[in-house]
Design a protein around this motif. Structure first.
Motif, short mmCIF file in Angstrom:
data_model
loop_
_atom_site.label_atom_id
_atom_site.label_comp_id
_atom_site.label_asym_id
_atom_site.label_seq_id
_atom_site.Cartn_x
_atom_site.Cartn_y
_atom_site.Cartn_z
N SER A 95 91.85 104.49 98.19
CA SER A 95 93.03 103.70 98.75
C SER A 95 92.98 101.97 99.36
CB SER A 95 93.26 104.36 100.06
OG SER A 95 92.17 104.48 101.24
N ILE A 96 91.55 101.46 99.15
CA ILE A 96 91.53 100.31 99.76
C ILE A 96 90.80 99.31 98.85
CG2 ILE A 96 91.56 100.79 102.17
CD1 ILE A 96 88.66 100.45 102.36
N LEU B 16 91.69 95.23 107.35
CA LEU B 16 93.01 95.59 106.81
C LEU B 16 93.73 96.62 108.23
CD1 LEU B 16 91.58 97.77 103.87
CD2 LEU B 16 92.88 95.58 103.90
N ARG B 17 95.28 96.80 108.01
CA ARG B 17 96.06 97.42 108.94
C ARG B 17 96.86 98.19 108.39
NH1 ARG B 17 100.50 93.75 112.29
NH2 ARG B 17 101.44 92.86 110.52
N PHE B 18 97.31 99.18 109.09
CA PHE B 18 98.77 100.11 108.68
C PHE B 18 99.87 99.55 108.85
CE2 PHE B 18 95.34 103.48 108.24
CZ PHE B 18 95.60 104.13 107.12
N HIS C 268 98.42 106.73 98.65
CA HIS C 268 99.30 105.50 99.36
C HIS C 268 100.27 105.17 98.40
CE1 HIS C 268 97.05 104.59 103.07
NE2 HIS C 268 96.66 105.53 102.87
N TRP D 157 98.64 101.15 104.06
CA TRP D 157 98.06 100.02 104.22
C TRP D 157 98.73 98.88 103.75
CZ3 TRP D 157 93.84 100.36 106.72
CH2 TRP D 157 92.75 101.28 106.58
N GLU D 158 98.94 98.01 104.85
CA GLU D 158 99.81 96.82 104.47
C GLU D 158 99.93 96.07 103.15
OE1 GLU D 158 101.48 93.76 108.00
OE2 GLU D 158 99.69 93.46 107.00
N ASN D 159 98.69 95.95 102.76
CA ASN D 159 98.37 95.21 101.55
C ASN D 159 98.84 96.01 100.31
OD1 ASN D 159 96.14 94.83 103.34
ND2 ASN D 159 95.59 93.09 101.99
N ARG D 160 98.94 97.17 100.31
CA ARG D 160 99.47 98.06 99.37
C ARG D 160 100.99 97.79 99.17
NH1 ARG D 160 97.59 101.68 95.53
NH2 ARG D 160 95.54 101.64 97.03
N GLU E 210 92.84 97.62 111.77
CA GLU E 210 91.79 98.65 111.75
C GLU E 210 90.50 98.15 112.41
OE1 GLU E 210 92.20 102.10 111.49
OE2 GLU E 210 94.34 101.52 111.94
#
Length: 294
Positions: free
Chosen positions: A103-104, A164-166, A227, A244-247, A268
């Motif tokens: 996921s990351i 990272l952050r959600f 995700h 995940w915000e990046n996604r 996170e």
């Protein structure tokens, strides 16, 4: 002992560490039958059984355990000596196997892969991305990537980037039918895409703001551990997704998704690259760490 015996000892060492002929063969780049043949030759030569084999498992005999305890540091010294030859090369040489959460992995490794290989053309990276919890020693990895520092004893952790952050996101079409939530408590009236661990166990959405931490257990018709699928479901207007915000950054940037509860979505814990403390640190792994270090 003949020089060819060293390869038999290396085959035994790999099987003993992995408790698997298949995994040992994958590590050494040969078939499981070739590994089995090498170990059998070694046992015949020394006149002792080193491994107990069944159709389902491999375990060490007392003699095998004693031999492994002496071989492991010896092979570590050999690896370190061979890796020391890198000082005579322009760049590190050899393979580095890394495990990272699926996921990351794109956000952590994606930006550094090109520059890392360009700067180190003799470096070979093997990346296995899975959200399943992996024992990097048992599965033959040089290092792993994980959130936080909840690692077992005997591991060294290095903080890496990015942090990272959600984010909670929904489509404009969804928000035409539902008000944008301003606080986590307002999620009660919304359709949500539920998050699952790879085991299938659901997990709560966690929010932090002003010293407060709130956990929200979402409800909705879709639950997944992927995700990308969450983003697709949110784009279709099915409900809100916590990803995940990046996604979702491209979809947020072009307006196809709208971010909400942003003040409540705290970063996170830091990501860490971790590796066995007693394992010699190869030049290749040092180059990876340098590229990822925060």
């Amino acid at each position: 002992m003949r020089t060819t015996d060293l390869s038999e000892l290396a085959a035994f060492d790999a099987v003993a560490r992995h408790r698997s002929f298949r995994r040992a063969g994958e590590e050494r780049g040969v078939t499981a039958s070739a590994i089995s043949h090498a170990v059998s030759n070694l046992e015949a030569r020394i006149g002792l059984r080193l491994l107990n084999r069944t159709t389902r498992s491999v375990s060490l005999t007392d003699a095998g355990a004693m031999l492994l305890s002496r071989l492991s540091p010896a092979f570590g010294d050999i690896g370190s000596a061979v890796d020391g030859l890198n000082q005579f090369r322009d760049t590190p040489f050899g393979k580095v196997r890394i495990n990272a959460p699926n996921s990351i992995a794109p956000f952590v490794l994606g930006p550094v892969l090109g520059p890392l290989i360009k700067a180190n053309p003799n470096l070979e990276l093997e990346i296995i991305a899975t959200d399943r919890l992996v024992d990097i020693v048992e599965d033959g990895f040089d290092a792993g990537i994980r959130l936080g520092e909840s690692l077992r004893d005997g591991m060294t952790a290095v903080r890496i980037k990015p942090r990272l952050r959600f984010s909670v996101v929904g489509s404009p079409a969804y928000f035409e039918q539902h008000p944008i939530p301003r606080t986590p408590s307002e999620l009660q009236g919304h359709v949500c895409i539920r998050n699952l661990y790879p085991s299938g166990v659901p997990y709560a959405w966690e929010f932090k703001h002003g010293g407060r931490t709130i956990e929200f257990n979402p409800s909705g018709p879709i639950a997944t551990d992927d995700h990308e699928l969450m983003v697709q479901a949110a784009l279709a207007g099915t409900g809100l997704a916590c990803v995940w915000e990046n996604r979702a950054e491209r979809e947020i940037a072009d307006g196809r998704l709208v971010r909400c509860l942003e003040p409540w979505c705290a970063p996170e814990d830091w990501l860490h690259l971790y590796y066995p403390t007693r394992k010699y640190l190869s030049a290749g792994l040092r180059a990876v760490i340098q590229a990822l270090r925060a």
